[in-house]
Motif scaffolding. Structure first.
Motif, PDB file in Angstrom:
ATOM      1  N   SER A  86     114.879  62.382  86.935  1.00 32.43           N
ATOM      2  CA  SER A  86     115.423  61.070  87.272  1.00 32.43           C
ATOM      3  C   SER A  86     115.797  60.994  88.750  1.00 32.43           C
ATOM      4  N   LYS A  87     116.358  62.066  89.251  1.00 33.32           N
ATOM      5  CA  LYS A  87     116.758  62.080  90.663  1.00 33.32           C
ATOM      6  C   LYS A  87     115.527  61.969  91.559  1.00 33.32           C
ATOM      7  N   PHE A  88     114.477  62.719  91.208  1.00 38.54           N
ATOM      8  CA  PHE A  88     113.233  62.644  91.971  1.00 38.54           C
ATOM      9  C   PHE A  88     112.721  61.199  92.036  1.00 38.54           C
ATOM     10  N   VAL A  89     112.712  60.538  90.889  1.00 38.39           N
ATOM     11  CA  VAL A  89     112.191  59.166  90.833  1.00 38.39           C
ATOM     12  C   VAL A  89     113.064  58.228  91.669  1.00 38.39           C
ATOM     13  N   LEU A  90     114.378  58.331  91.513  1.00 34.30           N
ATOM     14  CA  LEU A  90     115.289  57.434  92.243  1.00 34.30           C
ATOM     15  C   LEU A  90     115.179  57.633  93.755  1.00 34.30           C
ATOM     16  N   LEU A  91     115.043  58.899  94.181  1.00 37.60           N
ATOM     17  CA  LEU A  91     114.913  59.154  95.621  1.00 37.60           C
ATOM     18  C   LEU A  91     113.612  58.573  96.166  1.00 37.60           C
ATOM     19  N   GLU A  92     112.537  58.623  95.359  1.00 40.67           N
ATOM     20  CA  GLU A  92     111.265  58.035  95.806  1.00 40.67           C
ATOM     21  C   GLU A  92     111.366  56.507  95.895  1.00 40.67           C
ATOM     22  N   ILE A  93     112.146  55.923  95.007  1.00 40.74           N
ATOM     23  CA  ILE A  93     112.339  54.465  95.055  1.00 40.74           C
ATOM     24  C   ILE A  93     113.080  54.087  96.351  1.00 40.74           C
ATOM     25  N   VAL A  94     114.125  54.840  96.660  1.00 38.67           N
ATOM     26  CA  VAL A  94     114.876  54.591  97.897  1.00 38.67           C
ATOM     27  C   VAL A  94     113.961  54.779  99.108  1.00 38.67           C
ATOM     28  N   ASN A  95     113.176  55.859  99.072  1.00 40.39           N
ATOM     29  CA  ASN A  95     112.229  56.145 100.152  1.00 40.39           C
ATOM     30  C   ASN A  95     111.245  54.986 100.337  1.00 40.39           C
ATOM     31  N   ASN A  96     110.815  54.420  99.203  1.00 38.37           N
ATOM     32  CA  ASN A  96     109.840  53.327  99.257  1.00 38.37           C
ATOM     33  C   ASN A  96     110.410  52.074  99.927  1.00 38.37           C
ATOM     34  N   TYR A  97     111.695  51.800  99.691  1.00 41.46           N
ATOM     35  CA  TYR A  97     112.329  50.663 100.383  1.00 41.46           C
ATOM     36  C   TYR A  97     112.180  50.848 101.893  1.00 41.46           C
ATOM     37  N   ARG A 129     120.581  53.510  95.753  1.00 42.31           N
ATOM     38  CA  ARG A 129     120.905  54.707  96.534  1.00 42.31           C
ATOM     39  C   ARG A 129     122.082  55.458  95.905  1.00 42.31           C
ATOM     40  N   GLY A 130     123.086  54.720  95.464  1.00 42.07           N
ATOM     41  CA  GLY A 130     124.239  55.327  94.803  1.00 42.07           C
ATOM     42  C   GLY A 130     123.826  56.060  93.532  1.00 42.07           C
ATOM     43  N   MET A 131     122.944  55.431  92.771  1.00 42.39           N
ATOM     44  CA  MET A 131     122.443  56.067  91.543  1.00 42.39           C
ATOM     45  C   MET A 131     121.718  57.372  91.873  1.00 42.39           C
ATOM     46  N   ALA A 132     120.895  57.322  92.923  1.00 34.78           N
ATOM     47  CA  ALA A 132     120.118  58.513  93.315  1.00 34.78           C
ATOM     48  C   ALA A 132     121.049  59.650  93.720  1.00 34.78           C
ATOM     49  N   GLU A 133     122.102  59.307  94.450  1.00 33.16           N
ATOM     50  CA  GLU A 133     123.038  60.335  94.908  1.00 33.16           C
ATOM     51  C   GLU A 133     123.815  60.949  93.746  1.00 33.16           C
ATOM     52  N   ARG A 134     124.185  60.113  92.771  1.00 29.90           N
ATOM     53  CA  ARG A 134     125.004  60.610  91.655  1.00 29.90           C
ATOM     54  C   ARG A 134     124.189  61.371  90.607  1.00 29.90           C
ATOM     55  N   GLU A 135     122.887  61.061  90.504  1.00 29.80           N
ATOM     56  CA  GLU A 135     122.077  61.591  89.393  1.00 29.80           C
ATOM     57  C   GLU A 135     122.001  63.117  89.437  1.00 29.80           C
ATOM     58  N   THR A 136     122.151  63.736  88.278  1.00 30.34           N
ATOM     59  CA  THR A 136     122.078  65.196  88.213  1.00 30.34           C
ATOM     60  C   THR A 136     120.812  65.701  87.526  1.00 30.34           C
ATOM     61  N   GLU A 137     120.143  64.851  86.722  1.00 35.65           N
ATOM     62  CA  GLU A 137     118.882  65.257  86.080  1.00 35.65           C
ATOM     63  C   GLU A 137     117.773  65.258  87.131  1.00 35.65           C
ATOM     64  N   ARG A 138     116.994  66.354  87.174  1.00 34.80           N
ATOM     65  CA  ARG A 138     116.013  66.524  88.263  1.00 34.80           C
ATOM     66  C   ARG A 138     114.946  65.431  88.291  1.00 34.80           C
ATOM     67  N   MET A 159     112.249  55.187  84.895  1.00 35.65           N
ATOM     68  CA  MET A 159     111.001  55.539  84.195  1.00 35.65           C
ATOM     69  C   MET A 159     111.245  55.951  82.740  1.00 35.65           C
ATOM     70  N   GLY A 160     112.480  55.830  82.268  1.00 35.07           N
ATOM     71  CA  GLY A 160     112.776  56.219  80.888  1.00 35.07           C
ATOM     72  C   GLY A 160     113.136  57.679  80.741  1.00 35.07           C
ATOM     73  N   PHE A 161     113.216  58.410  81.855  1.00 34.85           N
ATOM     74  CA  PHE A 161     113.622  59.809  81.793  1.00 34.85           C
ATOM     75  C   PHE A 161     115.132  59.884  81.610  1.00 34.85           C
ATOM     76  N   LYS A 162     115.578  60.986  81.017  1.00 36.77           N
ATOM     77  CA  LYS A 162     117.002  61.168  80.763  1.00 36.77           C
ATOM     78  C   LYS A 162     117.782  61.137  82.079  1.00 36.77           C
ATOM     79  N   ASN A 212     112.191  71.369  77.577  1.00 39.15           N
ATOM     80  CA  ASN A 212     112.994  70.244  78.052  1.00 39.15           C
ATOM     81  C   ASN A 212     112.566  69.863  79.471  1.00 39.15           C
ATOM     82  N   THR A 213     112.853  68.632  79.831  1.00 42.32           N
ATOM     83  CA  THR A 213     112.455  68.196  81.172  1.00 42.32           C
ATOM     84  C   THR A 213     113.195  68.994  82.254  1.00 42.32           C
ATOM     85  N   SER A 214     114.384  69.526  81.913  1.00 47.08           N
ATOM     86  CA  SER A 214     115.102  70.312  82.926  1.00 47.08           C
ATOM     87  C   SER A 214     114.423  71.668  83.188  1.00 47.08           C
ATOM     88  N   ASP A 215     113.496  72.084  82.297  1.00 44.31           N
ATOM     89  CA  ASP A 215     112.770  73.352  82.507  1.00 44.31           C
ATOM     90  C   ASP A 215     111.492  73.164  83.326  1.00 44.31           C
TER      91      ASP A 215
END
Lengths: 229, 316
Positions: free
Chosen positions: B49-60, B38-47, B250-253, A5-8
């Motif tokens: 997706s969170k990584f991607v959202l934080l990079e988007i915020v960083n890019n702004y 930014r709100g989405m990045a802060e709330r996201e719990t999937e690693r 990016m289509g990640f969960k 899984n992506t979480s792993d």
């Protein structure tokens, strides 16, 4: 591959020098984060048509230059005649280049492809696994300012007159250029294949109570788990 | 035609403002979009997706610091003009459009923007983003006003839009399903460059609903609701449905990637319900200015395109 899984995913970080060695490529796992130092070249359909459909002589010995290509055209400005400055770089969708990419890898030694959206799992197994290549996804996909910051200078531009700024082959000197996500490793594993299994579970449920539209369309995909290409 | 005051909004001023709007649009992403991501990045719990959202915020932030375009696909420059009914333009609309074309060519070289506009068949590129029907200018009108408002929009995107002729029998479920279809098509692999603002045009004719969907996605700020409570409820519901798709950046969960859903409607043929859907990516490049008759220029982020007059109903 032990991760299911992506979480792993380990999401290890790497800073690689170009051309990237086989050993360094083999260490990459899907979901890892990569930055690059060295030289890369850009290419999209204009370049591929010229190289492979028209069979034009390459303007430079690509294999000697670098083994890293980027599916993009940079936003560049000509500060003085022949003096170019890159402001931002973002990728263009890579799946459109399935026809030409194997040729670029086989004939010109490309082993590291930076792009958008990845390619199909079958394509990875047929070509990336066979040749020991990796696909690096740009992040986002629109984080062009970060990538632009990683471009130190334009080393050369080829076929500018023939292809125009957007389709020309740009050779770029890069430093700490990234971040990129490993989408396909040298084993042919695909991050998107893994990720889509997770999201498809949810999609199926959302469609359960929604009837098909009255009017169908020819050539349409109806199963939400399928992809459109 | 002589006017009461003899005052005009000058063509040179239009050209200057059109250039400045292109510059602002390319570099500074509006606050509503930044805050939403930014709100989405802060709330996201999937690693992932969170990584991607934080990079988007960083890019702004990198774009702001370096004054460089935040995306290299600087899109197709286009303009929306809201013209006050009492406004007067030096040289009329022909000069107005010439100023916009000149400003776009100059902006392409000086900002720089990527020269994206090519002939569709020959692929010829003037390297200035100007050509046949390019940049497009869409107009709307405002009663009782003597100003002109211009919005520059750099529209990215080969993906993230679709049209479907639905029928009254398909009902709201038909719209829900089509909405999910477009997410399934374009959020996978992140082709829409989500997080996205989803615009939905319902009714009218084919071209009207496509136009409304694009305007709803591009010209209404995050959090804005349609004044019709029934439509506003559907907007809320579609935002929620987007979350439940779990297709994130990016289509990640993840928590989904719909910043907002904006619906616009137009009266349509009694037998049909044409629907168009448009995904506007997180690289939302937009800037608006109001130019007054006395030459004063006010820049702002909210286009305020959908006025009461623009949504007027029946004969009044």
């Amino acid at each position: 591959m032990s991760e299911k899984n992506t979480s792993d995913l380990l999401m290890d970080e790497h800073l690689l020098e170009t051309s990237v060695s086989r050993e360094a490529l083999d260490k990459l796992r899907i979901g890892d984060i990569v930055r690059l130092n060295g030289v890369i070249f850009t290419g999209r359909i204009g370049l591929y048509k010229k190289l492979f459909d028209e069979e034009a002589e390459p303007p430079v010995d690509i294999a000697a230059l670098t083994n890293v290509t980027f599916h993009c055209s940079p936003a560049v400005g000509e500060k003085a005649p022949g003096e170019w400055e890159v402001s931002a770089v973002t990728a263009t969708a890579s799946f459109r280049f399935e026809k030409h990419l194997p040729l670029l890898m086989e004939r010109h030694g490309v082993r590291c492809v930076i792009g958008k959206g990845g390619m199909s799992p079958e394509f990875y197994r047929d070509h990336f696994k066979r040749l020991g290549g990796v696909f690096l996804n740009t992040v986002g996909y629109g984080i062009g300012a970060q990538y632009g910051r990683g471009v130190q200078r334009v080393e050369a531009v080829h076929w500018l007159k023939e292809l125009g700024i957007a389709q020309a082959m740009w050779v770029l000197r890069v430093k700490n250029f990234g971040p990129f996500l490993v989408e396909c490793d040298t084993e042919g594993n695909s991050l998107y294949e893994m990720a889509m299994k997770e999201t498809n579970e949810n999609l199926k449920g959302l469609y359960a109570d929604l009837p098909l539209p009255t009017l169908k369309r020819m050539g349409e995909v109806h199963n939400p788990e399928d992809e459109v290409f | 035609m002589p006017t009461a005051t003899g005052a005009f909004i000058g063509a040179d001023l239009i050209r200057e403002v059109a250039f400045e709007l292109n510059r602002r649009a390319a570099i500074h992403i509006p606050g509503d979009v930044r805050q939403s991501v930014r709100g989405m990045a802060e709330r996201e719990t999937e690693r992932l997706s969170k990584f991607v959202l934080l990079e988007i915020v960083n890019n702004y932030e990198v774009a702001d610091e370096d004054l460089r375009p935040m995306c290299a696909d600087t899109g197709l420059p286009r303009f929306y003009a809201k013209v006050g009914n009492e406004a007067r333009l030096e040289g009329g609309f022909v000069a107005f459009e010439r100023s916009i074309r000149e400003a776009t060519a100059r902006a392409t070289t000086e900002i720089p923007l990527r020269p994206n506009r090519v002939h569709p068949i020959t692929r010829y590129d003037y390297n200035n983003n100007v050509g046949i029907h390019a940049p497009s200018v869409d107009y709307s009108w405002e009663p009782g006003a003597d100003w002109v408002e211009m919005t520059a929009f750099h529209k990215g995107g080969l993906f993230g839009g679709d049209y479907r002729m639905l029928f009254p029998g398909d009902g709201i479920d038909g719209i829900r399903r089509f909405y999910l279809d477009v997410i399934s098509e374009f959020f996978k692999r992140g082709l829409s460059c989500q997080p996205a603002i989803v615009g939905i045009g319902i009714g009218g004719t084919k071209d009207t609903c496509v136009k409304l969907a694009k305007e709803a996605a591009c010209l209404r700020v995050v959090g804005d609701r349609n004044p019709d409570p029934q439509i506003a409820d559907l907007e809320d519901e579609l935002v929620e449905l987007g979350k439940r798709s779990t297709l994130g950046a990016m289509g990640f969960k993840g928590e989904g990637a719909v910043m907002d859903a904006h619906i616009e409607v137009a009266y349509t043929h009694t037998g049909g319900m044409p629907v168009s859907i448009h995904h506007q990516c997180f690289a939302l490049r937009r800037s608006t200015a109001r130019i007054h008759l006395d030459g004063e220029v006010e820049y702002r982020e909210d286009p305020r395109w959908f006025t009461d007059y623009y949504r007027r109903d029946s004969v009044s």
